[in-house]
Scaffold this motif. Structure first.
Motif, PDB file in Angstrom:
ATOM      1  N   LEU A   1       7.551  -3.709   4.103  1.00 20.19           N
ATOM      2  CA  LEU A   1       7.981  -3.464   2.728  1.00 20.19           C
ATOM      3  C   LEU A   1       7.517  -2.108   2.216  1.00 20.19           C
ATOM      4  O   LEU A   1       8.277  -1.399   1.557  1.00 20.19           O
ATOM      5  CB  LEU A   1       7.493  -4.590   1.810  1.00 20.19           C
ATOM      6  N   SER A   2       6.295  -1.730   2.517  1.00 19.40           N
ATOM      7  CA  SER A   2       5.799  -0.424   2.064  1.00 19.40           C
ATOM      8  C   SER A   2       6.646   0.708   2.630  1.00 19.40           C
ATOM      9  O   SER A   2       6.988   1.656   1.915  1.00 19.40           O
ATOM     10  CB  SER A   2       4.332  -0.234   2.457  1.00 19.40           C
ATOM     11  N   SER A   3       7.020   0.610   3.880  1.00 19.43           N
ATOM     12  CA  SER A   3       7.893   1.622   4.494  1.00 19.43           C
ATOM     13  C   SER A   3       9.264   1.615   3.845  1.00 19.43           C
ATOM     14  O   SER A   3       9.848   2.678   3.594  1.00 19.43           O
ATOM     15  CB  SER A   3       8.038   1.371   5.993  1.00 19.43           C
ATOM     16  N   ALA A   4       9.793   0.444   3.566  1.00 22.63           N
ATOM     17  CA  ALA A   4      11.103   0.329   2.917  1.00 22.63           C
ATOM     18  C   ALA A   4      11.070   0.979   1.533  1.00 22.63           C
ATOM     19  O   ALA A   4      12.037   1.628   1.128  1.00 22.63           O
ATOM     20  CB  ALA A   4      11.517  -1.131   2.813  1.00 22.63           C
ATOM     21  N   ILE A   5       9.965   0.833   0.831  1.00 18.76           N
ATOM     22  CA  ILE A   5       9.833   1.458  -0.487  1.00 18.76           C
ATOM     23  C   ILE A   5       9.809   2.973  -0.356  1.00 18.76           C
ATOM     24  O   ILE A   5      10.476   3.680  -1.118  1.00 18.76           O
ATOM     25  CB  ILE A   5       8.579   0.931  -1.217  1.00 18.76           C
ATOM     26  N   ARG A   6       9.077   3.487   0.615  1.00 16.60           N
ATOM     27  CA  ARG A   6       9.035   4.937   0.831  1.00 16.60           C
ATOM     28  C   ARG A   6      10.430   5.488   1.148  1.00 16.60           C
ATOM     29  O   ARG A   6      10.828   6.525   0.618  1.00 16.60           O
ATOM     30  CB  ARG A   6       8.063   5.295   1.953  1.00 16.60           C
ATOM     31  N   VAL A   7      11.166   4.798   2.014  1.00 23.72           N
ATOM     32  CA  VAL A   7      12.521   5.227   2.379  1.00 23.72           C
ATOM     33  C   VAL A   7      13.434   5.170   1.152  1.00 23.72           C
ATOM     34  O   VAL A   7      14.220   6.078   0.906  1.00 23.72           O
ATOM     35  CB  VAL A   7      13.083   4.381   3.538  1.00 23.72           C
ATOM     36  N   PHE A   8      13.318   4.102   0.355  1.00 24.57           N
ATOM     37  CA  PHE A   8      14.104   3.975  -0.869  1.00 24.57           C
ATOM     38  C   PHE A   8      13.837   5.162  -1.793  1.00 24.57           C
ATOM     39  O   PHE A   8      14.770   5.766  -2.347  1.00 24.57           O
ATOM     40  CB  PHE A   8      13.779   2.661  -1.587  1.00 24.57           C
TER      41      PHE A   8
ATOM     42  N   SER B   1       0.857  -1.187   0.000  1.00 26.00           N
ATOM     43  CA  SER B   1       0.000   0.000   0.000  1.00 26.00           C
ATOM     44  C   SER B   1       0.888   1.230   0.000  1.00 26.00           C
ATOM     45  O   SER B   1       1.750   1.385   0.869  1.00 26.00           O
ATOM     46  CB  SER B   1      -0.902   0.011   1.228  1.00 26.00           C
ATOM     47  N   LEU B   2       0.675   2.068  -1.003  1.00 27.92           N
ATOM     48  CA  LEU B   2       1.448   3.310  -1.118  1.00 27.92           C
ATOM     49  C   LEU B   2       0.513   4.452  -1.478  1.00 27.92           C
ATOM     50  O   LEU B   2      -0.465   4.255  -2.219  1.00 27.92           O
ATOM     51  CB  LEU B   2       2.506   3.195  -2.218  1.00 27.92           C
ATOM     52  N   GLU B   3       0.845   5.630  -1.001  1.00 27.44           N
ATOM     53  CA  GLU B   3       0.132   6.815  -1.428  1.00 27.44           C
ATOM     54  C   GLU B   3       0.380   7.003  -2.924  1.00 27.44           C
ATOM     55  O   GLU B   3       1.412   6.582  -3.452  1.00 27.44           O
ATOM     56  CB  GLU B   3       0.619   8.044  -0.648  1.00 27.44           C
ATOM     57  N   GLU B   4      -0.560   7.632  -3.591  1.00 26.11           N
ATOM     58  CA  GLU B   4      -0.475   7.830  -5.042  1.00 26.11           C
ATOM     59  C   GLU B   4       0.854   8.474  -5.457  1.00 26.11           C
ATOM     60  O   GLU B   4       1.466   8.077  -6.445  1.00 26.11           O
ATOM     61  CB  GLU B   4      -1.648   8.691  -5.512  1.00 26.11           C
ATOM     62  N   GLU B   5       1.315   9.460  -4.678  1.00 32.00           N
ATOM     63  CA  GLU B   5       2.566  10.156  -5.006  1.00 32.00           C
ATOM     64  C   GLU B   5       3.762   9.202  -4.985  1.00 32.00           C
ATOM     65  O   GLU B   5       4.642   9.270  -5.850  1.00 32.00           O
ATOM     66  CB  GLU B   5       2.808  11.315  -4.022  1.00 32.00           C
TER      67      GLU B   5
END
Length: 70
Positions: free
Chosen positions: A53-60, A17-21
């Motif tokens: 994983l969603s947090s890791a993607i945001r940090v990446f 789950s990710l925000e659209e941005e």
């Protein structure tokens, strides 16, 4: 919030789950690196220190954009 399904390392299907941005930035990064979303998420998954994983993607994405500015 957008929920997408990805396949990690050609064998493990999961949803993130990710925000659209963040989703748009992830697509742009994958395009710029000539990778599919699944390939990029597999890379992020293999290097992550965060359990989520969603947090890791945001940090990446944040690190990628900061390095791009430098």
């Amino acid at each position: 919030m957008k929920k997408i399904s990805v396949i990690i390392a050609h064998r493990h299907q999961t949803s993130i789950s990710l925000e659209e941005e963040f989703w748009l930035e992830l697509q742009e990064i994958a395009l710029n690196q000539n990778m599919t979303i699944n390939q990029l998420v597999t890379q992020i998954d293999s290097e992550r220190e965060n359990e989520n994983l969603s947090s890791a993607i945001r940090v990446f994405i944040l690190k990628y954009l900061k390095n791009k500015k430098a």
